[in-house]
Write a protein that holds these residues in place. Structure first.
Motif, PDB file in Angstrom:
ATOM      1  N   TYR A  84       5.997   3.809   0.700  1.00  0.00           N
ATOM      2  CA  TYR A  84       5.707   5.174   0.268  1.00  0.00           C
ATOM      3  C   TYR A  84       6.272   5.445  -1.127  1.00  0.00           C
ATOM      4  O   TYR A  84       7.381   5.005  -1.447  1.00  0.00           O
ATOM      5  CB  TYR A  84       6.328   6.187   1.229  1.00  0.00           C
ATOM      6  CG  TYR A  84       5.589   6.387   2.529  1.00  0.00           C
ATOM      7  CD1 TYR A  84       4.190   6.387   2.577  1.00  0.00           C
ATOM      8  CD2 TYR A  84       6.276   6.598   3.708  1.00  0.00           C
ATOM      9  CE1 TYR A  84       3.515   6.586   3.766  1.00  0.00           C
ATOM     10  CE2 TYR A  84       5.606   6.805   4.908  1.00  0.00           C
ATOM     11  CZ  TYR A  84       4.233   6.793   4.929  1.00  0.00           C
ATOM     12  OH  TYR A  84       3.570   7.002   6.110  1.00  0.00           O
ATOM     13  N   GLU A  96      -0.931  12.156   7.422  1.00  0.00           N
ATOM     14  CA  GLU A  96       0.109  11.125   7.484  1.00  0.00           C
ATOM     15  C   GLU A  96       1.328  11.525   6.676  1.00  0.00           C
ATOM     16  O   GLU A  96       2.470  11.351   7.112  1.00  0.00           O
ATOM     17  CB  GLU A  96      -0.448   9.796   6.961  1.00  0.00           C
ATOM     18  CG  GLU A  96       0.589   8.679   6.891  1.00  0.00           C
ATOM     19  CD  GLU A  96       0.033   7.399   6.286  1.00  0.00           C
ATOM     20  OE1 GLU A  96       0.849   6.547   5.885  1.00  0.00           O
ATOM     21  OE2 GLU A  96      -1.210   7.245   6.212  1.00  0.00           O
ATOM     22  N   ARG A 119       2.302  -4.576   3.580  1.00  0.00           N
ATOM     23  CA  ARG A 119       3.312  -3.593   3.965  1.00  0.00           C
ATOM     24  C   ARG A 119       2.970  -2.260   3.316  1.00  0.00           C
ATOM     25  O   ARG A 119       2.235  -2.210   2.325  1.00  0.00           O
ATOM     26  CB  ARG A 119       4.710  -4.042   3.538  1.00  0.00           C
ATOM     27  CG  ARG A 119       4.917  -4.039   2.020  1.00  0.00           C
ATOM     28  CD  ARG A 119       6.349  -4.360   1.640  1.00  0.00           C
ATOM     29  NE  ARG A 119       6.650  -5.777   1.839  1.00  0.00           N
ATOM     30  CZ  ARG A 119       7.870  -6.291   1.678  1.00  0.00           C
ATOM     31  NH1 ARG A 119       8.885  -5.500   1.362  1.00  0.00           N
ATOM     32  NH2 ARG A 119       8.066  -7.576   1.837  1.00  0.00           N
ATOM     33  N   VAL A 120       3.514  -1.185   3.876  1.00  0.00           N
ATOM     34  CA  VAL A 120       3.355   0.157   3.306  1.00  0.00           C
ATOM     35  C   VAL A 120       4.666   0.541   2.632  1.00  0.00           C
ATOM     36  O   VAL A 120       5.742   0.449   3.238  1.00  0.00           O
ATOM     37  CB  VAL A 120       2.996   1.186   4.386  1.00  0.00           C
ATOM     38  CG1 VAL A 120       2.999   2.610   3.814  1.00  0.00           C
ATOM     39  CG2 VAL A 120       1.624   0.865   4.977  1.00  0.00           C
ATOM     40  N   SER A 123       0.151   4.007   1.564  1.00  0.00           N
ATOM     41  CA  SER A 123       0.032   4.737   2.821  1.00  0.00           C
ATOM     42  C   SER A 123      -0.630   3.846   3.857  1.00  0.00           C
ATOM     43  O   SER A 123      -1.313   2.869   3.521  1.00  0.00           O
ATOM     44  CB  SER A 123      -0.798   6.017   2.635  1.00  0.00           C
ATOM     45  OG  SER A 123      -2.130   5.697   2.249  1.00  0.00           O
ATOM     46  N   ASN A 124      -0.424   4.181   5.125  1.00  0.00           N
ATOM     47  CA  ASN A 124      -1.125   3.479   6.196  1.00  0.00           C
ATOM     48  C   ASN A 124      -2.633   3.699   6.080  1.00  0.00           C
ATOM     49  O   ASN A 124      -3.425   2.806   6.379  1.00  0.00           O
ATOM     50  CB  ASN A 124      -0.624   3.964   7.556  1.00  0.00           C
ATOM     51  CG  ASN A 124       0.745   3.407   7.889  1.00  0.00           C
ATOM     52  OD1 ASN A 124       0.912   2.210   8.093  1.00  0.00           O
ATOM     53  ND2 ASN A 124       1.742   4.284   7.932  1.00  0.00           N
ATOM     54  N   TYR A 125      -3.002   4.918   5.641  1.00  0.00           N
ATOM     55  CA  TYR A 125      -4.424   5.202   5.447  1.00  0.00           C
ATOM     56  C   TYR A 125      -5.032   4.206   4.463  1.00  0.00           C
ATOM     57  O   TYR A 125      -6.094   3.634   4.719  1.00  0.00           O
ATOM     58  CB  TYR A 125      -4.607   6.627   4.942  1.00  0.00           C
ATOM     59  CG  TYR A 125      -6.014   6.920   4.454  1.00  0.00           C
ATOM     60  CD1 TYR A 125      -7.025   7.217   5.357  1.00  0.00           C
ATOM     61  CD2 TYR A 125      -6.330   6.867   3.098  1.00  0.00           C
ATOM     62  CE1 TYR A 125      -8.325   7.462   4.924  1.00  0.00           C
ATOM     63  CE2 TYR A 125      -7.621   7.103   2.654  1.00  0.00           C
ATOM     64  CZ  TYR A 125      -8.605   7.396   3.566  1.00  0.00           C
ATOM     65  OH  TYR A 125      -9.890   7.626   3.127  1.00  0.00           O
ATOM     66  N   SER A 126      -4.372   4.005   3.326  1.00  0.00           N
ATOM     67  CA  SER A 126      -4.901   3.080   2.312  1.00  0.00           C
ATOM     68  C   SER A 126      -4.994   1.659   2.864  1.00  0.00           C
ATOM     69  O   SER A 126      -5.968   0.949   2.624  1.00  0.00           O
ATOM     70  CB  SER A 126      -4.008   3.102   1.068  1.00  0.00           C
ATOM     71  OG  SER A 126      -4.040   4.356   0.446  1.00  0.00           O
ATOM     72  N   MET A 127      -3.971   1.246   3.581  1.00  0.00           N
ATOM     73  CA  MET A 127      -3.973  -0.102   4.132  1.00  0.00           C
ATOM     74  C   MET A 127      -5.113  -0.275   5.138  1.00  0.00           C
ATOM     75  O   MET A 127      -5.825  -1.288   5.117  1.00  0.00           O
ATOM     76  CB  MET A 127      -2.634  -0.400   4.806  1.00  0.00           C
ATOM     77  CG  MET A 127      -2.545  -1.808   5.369  1.00  0.00           C
ATOM     78  SD  MET A 127      -0.883  -2.260   5.942  1.00  0.00           S
ATOM     79  CE  MET A 127      -0.711  -1.130   7.339  1.00  0.00           C
ATOM     80  N   ASN A 128      -5.304   0.717   5.996  1.00  0.00           N
ATOM     81  CA  ASN A 128      -6.367   0.614   7.002  1.00  0.00           C
ATOM     82  C   ASN A 128      -7.753   0.640   6.368  1.00  0.00           C
ATOM     83  O   ASN A 128      -8.668  -0.056   6.817  1.00  0.00           O
ATOM     84  CB  ASN A 128      -6.224   1.741   8.015  1.00  0.00           C
ATOM     85  CG  ASN A 128      -4.977   1.583   8.870  1.00  0.00           C
ATOM     86  OD1 ASN A 128      -4.464   0.474   9.030  1.00  0.00           O
ATOM     87  ND2 ASN A 128      -4.463   2.691   9.389  1.00  0.00           N
ATOM     88  N   PHE A 168       0.842  -1.198   0.000  1.00  0.00           N
ATOM     89  CA  PHE A 168       0.000   0.000   0.000  1.00  0.00           C
ATOM     90  C   PHE A 168       0.876   1.246   0.000  1.00  0.00           C
ATOM     91  O   PHE A 168       1.982   1.240   0.545  1.00  0.00           O
ATOM     92  CB  PHE A 168      -0.909   0.013   1.231  1.00  0.00           C
ATOM     93  CG  PHE A 168      -1.892  -1.124   1.266  1.00  0.00           C
ATOM     94  CD1 PHE A 168      -3.152  -0.995   0.705  1.00  0.00           C
ATOM     95  CD2 PHE A 168      -1.544  -2.335   1.853  1.00  0.00           C
ATOM     96  CE1 PHE A 168      -4.053  -2.051   0.734  1.00  0.00           C
ATOM     97  CE2 PHE A 168      -2.438  -3.396   1.885  1.00  0.00           C
ATOM     98  CZ  PHE A 168      -3.698  -3.253   1.321  1.00  0.00           C
ATOM     99  N   PHE A 219      -2.462   8.770  -1.365  1.00  0.00           N
ATOM    100  CA  PHE A 219      -1.190   9.269  -0.849  1.00  0.00           C
ATOM    101  C   PHE A 219      -1.088  10.780  -1.073  1.00  0.00           C
ATOM    102  O   PHE A 219      -1.248  11.560  -0.164  1.00  0.00           O
ATOM    103  CB  PHE A 219      -0.012   8.545  -1.517  1.00  0.00           C
ATOM    104  CG  PHE A 219       1.334   9.004  -1.024  1.00  0.00           C
ATOM    105  CD1 PHE A 219       1.836   8.521   0.171  1.00  0.00           C
ATOM    106  CD2 PHE A 219       2.087   9.910  -1.749  1.00  0.00           C
ATOM    107  CE1 PHE A 219       3.074   8.943   0.652  1.00  0.00           C
ATOM    108  CE2 PHE A 219       3.326  10.334  -1.283  1.00  0.00           C
ATOM    109  CZ  PHE A 219       3.819   9.849  -0.080  1.00  0.00           C
TER     110      PHE A 219
END
Length: 224
Positions: free
Chosen positions: A53, A178, A50-51, A30-35, A28, A154
């Motif tokens: 960037y 983020e 995994r993230v 970003s963490n946002y996208s993963m969450n 992903f 992102f």
């Protein structure tokens, strides 16, 4: 972002499911996208993730050391990078600049029919697609880069602006927090008044913003 459902989103999801059923691992931006993914598609929680960037160059002295525009000595100009998607919120930014004739807006990318809007402000210019080096120069010479999106995964232009020590003005959404942290001026993308106020703050605090970005340059280079 499934909250912005349309034909393109449904087509994307059909292809996404085909890929997910064959995947061994997920990456992903970003963490946002993963969450968001984990929340909306819990049936794929068993896949390792995994993230990673997106990255840009922070070692380009021709951009990082360009003379910064000085609000008192030059007409303020801002850039926004768009595609023809409603989530990019170009119409909102144009409406904001119609109330700010003292500053210019340069629109980079495919803006579809926006350049033919009725009562288009004279301080808005459409550059269309430009070469990467020209885009980098426009960002570096601007008083700020605007990211007014309603939703993103992102936000690559943010790190491109930070690499050039250019102030960033962006929507107050989790993924931009983020990416940019304390190095951006945030606004409500649904409020024209909020966008205008952000532009005003950045014009008046040019050197402060550039100094803060410069102080964090090593940290930014390590992250991105």
């Amino acid at each position: 972002d499934l909250r912005l459902s349309d034909v393109a989103t449904r087509l994307f999801l059909s292809r996404l499911f085909s890929s997910l059923h064959q995947a061994d691992e997920l990456a992903f931006v970003s963490n946002y996208s993963m969450n968001r993914f984990r929340s909306l598609l819990p049936q794929f929680a068993h896949l390792p993730a995994r993230v990673v960037y997106p990255r840009t160059r922070f070692d380009a002295p021709d951009l990082a050391h360009l003379p910064a525009p000085v609000a008192n000595d030059s007409r303020p100009s801002f850039v926004v990078i768009v595609s023809a998607e409603p989530r990019k919120n170009l119409a909102g930014v144009i409406r904001a600049f119609s109330r700010m004739p003292q500053a210019d807006l340069i629109v980079i990318g495919f803006a579809d029919g926006a350049s033919r809007m009725r009562n288009l402000p004279s301080n808005v210019r459409f550059a269309g697609y430009v070469e990467e080096h020209e885009k980098a120069t426009l960002i570096a010479q601007a008083h700020g880069l605007l990211m007014p999106s309603f939703a993103e995964g992102f936000g690559v232009p943010i790190i491109e602006a930070l690499a050039a020590n250019t102030p960033v003005l962006c929507s107050d959404i989790p993924v931009f927090r983020e990416v940019a942290g304390e190095l951006a001026d945030y606004f409500d993308p649904f409020s024209i008044e909020s966008i205008c106020a952000s532009v005003g703050r950045v014009i008046s605090r040019q050197q402060e913003w550039r100094g803060r970005i410069r102080e964090c340059r090593n940290e930014l280079a390590e992250r991105f």
